[in-house]
Design a protein around this motif. Structure first.
Motif, PDB file in Angstrom:
ATOM      1  N   GLY A 242     -25.046  20.959   7.877  1.00 28.17           N
ATOM      2  CA  GLY A 242     -25.723  20.467   6.681  1.00 28.17           C
ATOM      3  C   GLY A 242     -25.660  21.446   5.529  1.00 28.17           C
ATOM      4  O   GLY A 242     -26.041  21.111   4.410  1.00 28.17           O
ATOM      5  N   PHE A 243     -25.147  22.647   5.793  1.00 29.63           N
ATOM      6  CA  PHE A 243     -25.038  23.646   4.733  1.00 29.63           C
ATOM      7  C   PHE A 243     -23.586  24.076   4.597  1.00 29.63           C
ATOM      8  O   PHE A 243     -23.116  25.043   5.215  1.00 29.63           O
ATOM      9  N   ASP A 244     -22.854  23.309   3.815  1.00 27.82           N
ATOM     10  CA  ASP A 244     -21.476  23.614   3.479  1.00 27.82           C
ATOM     11  C   ASP A 244     -21.164  22.880   2.180  1.00 27.82           C
ATOM     12  O   ASP A 244     -22.061  22.323   1.540  1.00 27.82           O
ATOM     13  N   ARG A 245     -19.917  22.867   1.773  1.00 26.97           N
ATOM     14  CA  ARG A 245     -19.547  22.278   0.482  1.00 26.97           C
ATOM     15  C   ARG A 245     -19.692  20.756   0.459  1.00 26.97           C
ATOM     16  O   ARG A 245     -19.657  20.155  -0.605  1.00 26.97           O
ATOM     17  N   TYR A 246     -19.865  20.146   1.638  1.00 24.91           N
ATOM     18  CA  TYR A 246     -20.035  18.694   1.703  1.00 24.91           C
ATOM     19  C   TYR A 246     -21.505  18.282   1.736  1.00 24.91           C
ATOM     20  O   TYR A 246     -21.816  17.156   2.107  1.00 24.91           O
ATOM     21  N   ARG A 247     -22.396  19.163   1.350  1.00 28.68           N
ATOM     22  CA  ARG A 247     -23.822  18.864   1.494  1.00 28.68           C
ATOM     23  C   ARG A 247     -24.250  17.642   0.676  1.00 28.68           C
ATOM     24  O   ARG A 247     -25.084  16.846   1.129  1.00 28.68           O
ATOM     25  N   GLU A 248     -23.722  17.480  -0.514  1.00 32.76           N
ATOM     26  CA  GLU A 248     -24.080  16.319  -1.337  1.00 32.76           C
ATOM     27  C   GLU A 248     -23.775  15.021  -0.589  1.00 32.76           C
ATOM     28  O   GLU A 248     -24.605  14.112  -0.524  1.00 32.76           O
ATOM     29  N   GLU A 249     -22.601  14.954  -0.002  1.00 25.74           N
ATOM     30  CA  GLU A 249     -22.206  13.765   0.752  1.00 25.74           C
ATOM     31  C   GLU A 249     -23.042  13.623   2.021  1.00 25.74           C
ATOM     32  O   GLU A 249     -23.411  12.518   2.429  1.00 25.74           O
ATOM     33  N   TRP A 250     -23.368  14.746   2.655  1.00 24.67           N
ATOM     34  CA  TRP A 250     -24.182  14.747   3.881  1.00 24.67           C
ATOM     35  C   TRP A 250     -25.559  14.151   3.604  1.00 24.67           C
ATOM     36  O   TRP A 250     -26.079  13.347   4.384  1.00 24.67           O
ATOM     37  N   LEU A 251     -26.157  14.526   2.487  1.00 25.78           N
ATOM     38  CA  LEU A 251     -27.480  14.025   2.141  1.00 25.78           C
ATOM     39  C   LEU A 251     -27.432  12.575   1.688  1.00 25.78           C
ATOM     40  O   LEU A 251     -28.285  11.764   2.056  1.00 25.78           O
ATOM     41  N   SER A 252     -26.453  12.221   0.870  1.00 20.05           N
ATOM     42  CA  SER A 252     -26.403  10.879   0.306  1.00 20.05           C
ATOM     43  C   SER A 252     -26.158   9.820   1.372  1.00 20.05           C
ATOM     44  O   SER A 252     -26.522   8.657   1.192  1.00 20.05           O
ATOM     45  N   HIS A 253     -25.559  10.216   2.490  1.00 17.09           N
ATOM     46  CA  HIS A 253     -25.321   9.269   3.572  1.00 17.09           C
ATOM     47  C   HIS A 253     -26.387   9.361   4.664  1.00 17.09           C
ATOM     48  O   HIS A 253     -26.227   8.762   5.730  1.00 17.09           O
ATOM     49  N   GLY A 254     -27.442  10.101   4.409  1.00 19.43           N
ATOM     50  CA  GLY A 254     -28.535  10.169   5.367  1.00 19.43           C
ATOM     51  C   GLY A 254     -28.156  10.775   6.697  1.00 19.43           C
ATOM     52  O   GLY A 254     -28.708  10.393   7.728  1.00 19.43           O
ATOM     53  N   CYS A 255     -27.226  11.721   6.697  1.00 21.29           N
ATOM     54  CA  CYS A 255     -26.739  12.266   7.962  1.00 21.29           C
ATOM     55  C   CYS A 255     -27.805  13.081   8.694  1.00 21.29           C
ATOM     56  O   CYS A 255     -27.795  13.150   9.925  1.00 21.29           O
ATOM     57  N   GLY A 256     -28.705  13.707   7.964  1.00 17.66           N
ATOM     58  CA  GLY A 256     -29.759  14.463   8.619  1.00 17.66           C
ATOM     59  C   GLY A 256     -30.670  13.575   9.445  1.00 17.66           C
ATOM     60  O   GLY A 256     -31.037  13.886  10.578  1.00 17.66           O
ATOM     61  N   GLN A 257     -31.029  12.402   8.893  1.00 21.29           N
ATOM     62  CA  GLN A 257     -31.873  11.468   9.617  1.00 21.29           C
ATOM     63  C   GLN A 257     -31.095  10.779  10.725  1.00 21.29           C
ATOM     64  O   GLN A 257     -31.621  10.476  11.786  1.00 21.29           O
ATOM     65  N   GLU A 258     -29.816  10.543  10.501  1.00 16.53           N
ATOM     66  CA  GLU A 258     -28.998   9.845  11.494  1.00 16.53           C
ATOM     67  C   GLU A 258     -28.904  10.637  12.788  1.00 16.53           C
ATOM     68  O   GLU A 258     -29.000  10.082  13.880  1.00 16.53           O
ATOM     69  N   SER A 259     -28.745  11.950  12.678  1.00 18.97           N
ATOM     70  CA  SER A 259     -28.574  12.765  13.865  1.00 18.97           C
ATOM     71  C   SER A 259     -29.832  12.811  14.706  1.00 18.97           C
ATOM     72  O   SER A 259     -29.782  13.085  15.905  1.00 18.97           O
ATOM     73  N   ASP A 260     -30.993  12.537  14.095  1.00 17.67           N
ATOM     74  CA  ASP A 260     -32.254  12.564  14.844  1.00 17.67           C
ATOM     75  C   ASP A 260     -32.510  11.265  15.591  1.00 17.67           C
ATOM     76  O   ASP A 260     -33.316  11.226  16.519  1.00 17.67           O
ATOM     77  N   LYS A 261     -31.859  10.186  15.183  1.00 23.85           N
ATOM     78  CA  LYS A 261     -32.181   8.875  15.726  1.00 23.85           C
ATOM     79  C   LYS A 261     -31.254   8.438  16.850  1.00 23.85           C
ATOM     80  O   LYS A 261     -31.646   7.674  17.714  1.00 23.85           O
ATOM     81  N   CYS A 264     -24.775  10.632  21.071  1.00 21.01           N
ATOM     82  CA  CYS A 264     -23.359  10.276  21.179  1.00 21.01           C
ATOM     83  C   CYS A 264     -23.179   9.039  22.059  1.00 21.01           C
ATOM     84  O   CYS A 264     -22.283   8.225  21.817  1.00 21.01           O
ATOM     85  N   GLU A 265     -24.043   8.890  23.078  1.00 21.65           N
ATOM     86  CA  GLU A 265     -23.952   7.719  23.952  1.00 21.65           C
ATOM     87  C   GLU A 265     -24.269   6.445  23.181  1.00 21.65           C
ATOM     88  O   GLU A 265     -23.664   5.389  23.413  1.00 21.65           O
ATOM     89  N   ASP A 266     -25.213   6.518  22.254  1.00 22.72           N
ATOM     90  CA  ASP A 266     -25.548   5.339  21.452  1.00 22.72           C
ATOM     91  C   ASP A 266     -24.359   4.892  20.619  1.00 22.72           C
ATOM     92  O   ASP A 266     -24.075   3.697  20.495  1.00 22.72           O
ATOM     93  N   TRP A 267     -23.650   5.860  20.024  1.00 22.19           N
ATOM     94  CA  TRP A 267     -22.488   5.503  19.219  1.00 22.19           C
ATOM     95  C   TRP A 267     -21.367   4.969  20.085  1.00 22.19           C
ATOM     96  O   TRP A 267     -20.629   4.062  19.682  1.00 22.19           O
ATOM     97  N   ALA A 268     -21.220   5.515  21.287  1.00 20.71           N
ATOM     98  CA  ALA A 268     -20.141   5.077  22.163  1.00 20.71           C
ATOM     99  C   ALA A 268     -20.337   3.639  22.631  1.00 20.71           C
ATOM    100  O   ALA A 268     -19.376   2.917  22.884  1.00 20.71           O
ATOM    101  N   ASP A 271     -19.007  -0.761  19.769  1.00 22.69           N
ATOM    102  CA  ASP A 271     -17.556  -0.799  19.546  1.00 22.69           C
ATOM    103  C   ASP A 271     -17.221  -0.673  18.078  1.00 22.69           C
ATOM    104  O   ASP A 271     -16.244  -0.045  17.690  1.00 22.69           O
ATOM    105  N   HIS A 272     -18.033  -1.305  17.233  1.00 20.81           N
ATOM    106  CA  HIS A 272     -17.800  -1.251  15.798  1.00 20.81           C
ATOM    107  C   HIS A 272     -19.116  -0.944  15.121  1.00 20.81           C
ATOM    108  O   HIS A 272     -20.155  -1.477  15.509  1.00 20.81           O
ATOM    109  N   TYR A 273     -19.042  -0.120  14.081  1.00 17.37           N
ATOM    110  CA  TYR A 273     -20.244   0.244  13.332  1.00 17.37           C
ATOM    111  C   TYR A 273     -20.220  -0.444  11.986  1.00 17.37           C
ATOM    112  O   TYR A 273     -19.322  -0.228  11.199  1.00 17.37           O
ATOM    113  N   SER A 274     -21.199  -1.316  11.760  1.00 18.78           N
ATOM    114  CA  SER A 274     -21.298  -2.029  10.489  1.00 18.78           C
ATOM    115  C   SER A 274     -22.675  -1.798   9.918  1.00 18.78           C
ATOM    116  O   SER A 274     -23.659  -2.370  10.401  1.00 18.78           O
ATOM    117  N   PRO A 275     -22.828  -0.954   8.913  1.00 19.84           N
ATOM    118  CA  PRO A 275     -24.147  -0.677   8.346  1.00 19.84           C
ATOM    119  C   PRO A 275     -24.719  -1.909   7.683  1.00 19.84           C
ATOM    120  O   PRO A 275     -24.008  -2.667   7.029  1.00 19.84           O
TER     121      PRO A 275
END
Length: 406
Positions: A242-261, A264-268, A271-275
């Motif tokens: 979360g602390f690198d040059r892509y932080r703006e994109e990391w925050l705007s896509h809610g990646c911090g909250q996504e990792s808490d919810k 890897c098994e849930d994503w596996a 088959d397809h991810y449709s927000p």
């Protein structure tokens, strides 16, 4: 990880790259930088150089003994995103023997400040040192001639330091103009060397540590034993702390909250991810204003000191959305047509006046021309070191874009 090598150690001969003995077709003397003061010029590498996990192909060489590694040129050039073997107020234009040359053989890129003098302290003697960027990420500072103690070099007119720094950039709403946004730079990591050890015939070798960005799968990311807190963002397919040059994109896509919810098994299992339309992981178009605010101000005594953020507790994410795809109203179309007609009328008027200098319209403007054009003045910020950028053709550009404005 960094390690100093003092005079007499055998490793120094291995680390120093003799540019003079290299293939002449691979060595270039930068004619503009070698004959100017406080100038910088962009150079394209022949390979992707990994800097804090980011693969860079373009860098900016400065006369002041450092390499700027950022994408956006700004007035605080000496503050963040640099590789600095010895940053100081060097003036290559003082002597014909002073040169800035670089060498690129496809596996290593070397910048050498050769026989350069300190501005206003030319009687002390010349400095010769280099920075070598190896394709695997290793960085080497080599010092051949250091005629004085670096601790005695004045930092009044220019920062004096040696080391590395990187930062990320965020777009924040401007407090003065609500419709505009300004770039804010946050330094997230810095390596400061003990300049008392920078002497003639010495060297420093930096060996990069693994970063979260190098992991390409969720399982490897979350099980990483790095000291960083690596998290996986499924929508970006990226591993990050979360602390690198892509932080703006990391925050705007809610990646911090996504990792808490999810795991890897849930994503596996999916088959397809449709927000969904209301999902915080949707990609935003250019019309959406995103802002990430830090608790606490970014205090700056000078352009060498910036607050460092080692954690994410003081960060909150505000993502005001804007509906896209709204129909274009008739009034908007009429306004565009009128603007085009007005521009066309102005162009025709200019052409007519130019071709009929004795007409009443031409005489009208000549009689009311201003007697003096206003002189442009640039404010001199005493606490900031300004550099002028030169393009490959040797023309000096008007100046760097300030970080606070866009």
């Amino acid at each position: 990880m960094s390690r100093f090598y003092g005079p007499g150690e055998a490793r120094i001969k291995e680390l120093w790259i003799d540019v003079a003995a290299a293939n002449r077709s691979q060595v270039k003397v930068h004619g503009i930088l070698s004959n100017t003061h406080r100038q910088a010029s962009r150079v394209i590498l022949s390979f992707d150089f990994p800097f804090y996990g980011h693969h860079l192909r373009q860098i900016t060489i400065a006369t002041g003994g450092f390499i700027f590694m950022g994408d956006v040129i700004h007035r605080m050039l000496t503050a963040t995103q640099y590789i600095a073997p010895l940053m100081a107020n060097f003036n290559p234009s003082y002597s014909r023997n002073s040169t800035i040359k670089y060498f690129d053989n496809g596996t290593v890129f070397v910048v050498q400040w050769d026989k350069v003098y300190l501005h206003g302290k030319e009687d002390i003697g010349s400095f010769t040192f280099q920075a070598a960027l190896h394709s695997e990420g290793r960085i080497v500072f080599g010092y051949k001639e250091i005629p004085m103690s670096v601790l005695e070099i004045s930092a009044t007119q220019h920062p004096v330091k040696a080391g590395l720094s990187d930062a990320f950039m965020l777009l924040n709403p401007s407090p003065d103009v609500p419709e505009s946004r300004r770039r804010t730079i946050y330094e997230y990591h810095r390596v400061e060397l003990d300049t008392s050890k920078v002497t003639s015939v010495s060297a420093v070798e930096f060996t990069p540590l693994p970063t979260c960005l190098q992991h390409q799968s969720c399982d490897v990311c979350v099980t990483s034993e790095l000291t960083f807190n690596c998290s996986w963002c499924h929508v970006l397919q990226r591993c990050s702390s979360g602390f690198d040059r892509y932080r703006e994109e990391w925050l705007s896509h809610g990646c911090g909250q996504e990792s808490d919810k999810r795991t890897c098994e849930d994503w596996a299992e999916s088959d397809h991810y449709s927000p969904s339309p209301n999902s915080p992981f949707m990609s935003f178009d250019e019309d959406v204003t995103t802002s990430s605010l830090f608790i606490g101000s970014l205090t700056t005594e000078d352009d060498t000191k910036l607050n460092q953020f080692a954690g994410g507790d003081g960060v909150r994410n505000d993502l005001p959305t804007k509906t896209s795809g709204a129909p274009i109203h008739t009034g908007t179309i009429v306004g565009i047509v009128l603007a085009i007609l007005l521009i066309a009328a102005i162009i025709l008027a200019v052409i007519y006046i130019s071709s009929h200098p004795t007409s009443n319209a031409a005489l009208f403007f000549i009689e009311r021309r201003p007697h003096h054009w206003p002189t442009m003045k640039f404010r001199n910020h005493t606490n900031h070191t300004t550099y002028s950028e030169v393009d490959p053709a040797g023309h000096e550009k008007e100046g760097f874009v300030e970080a606070e404005q866009c």
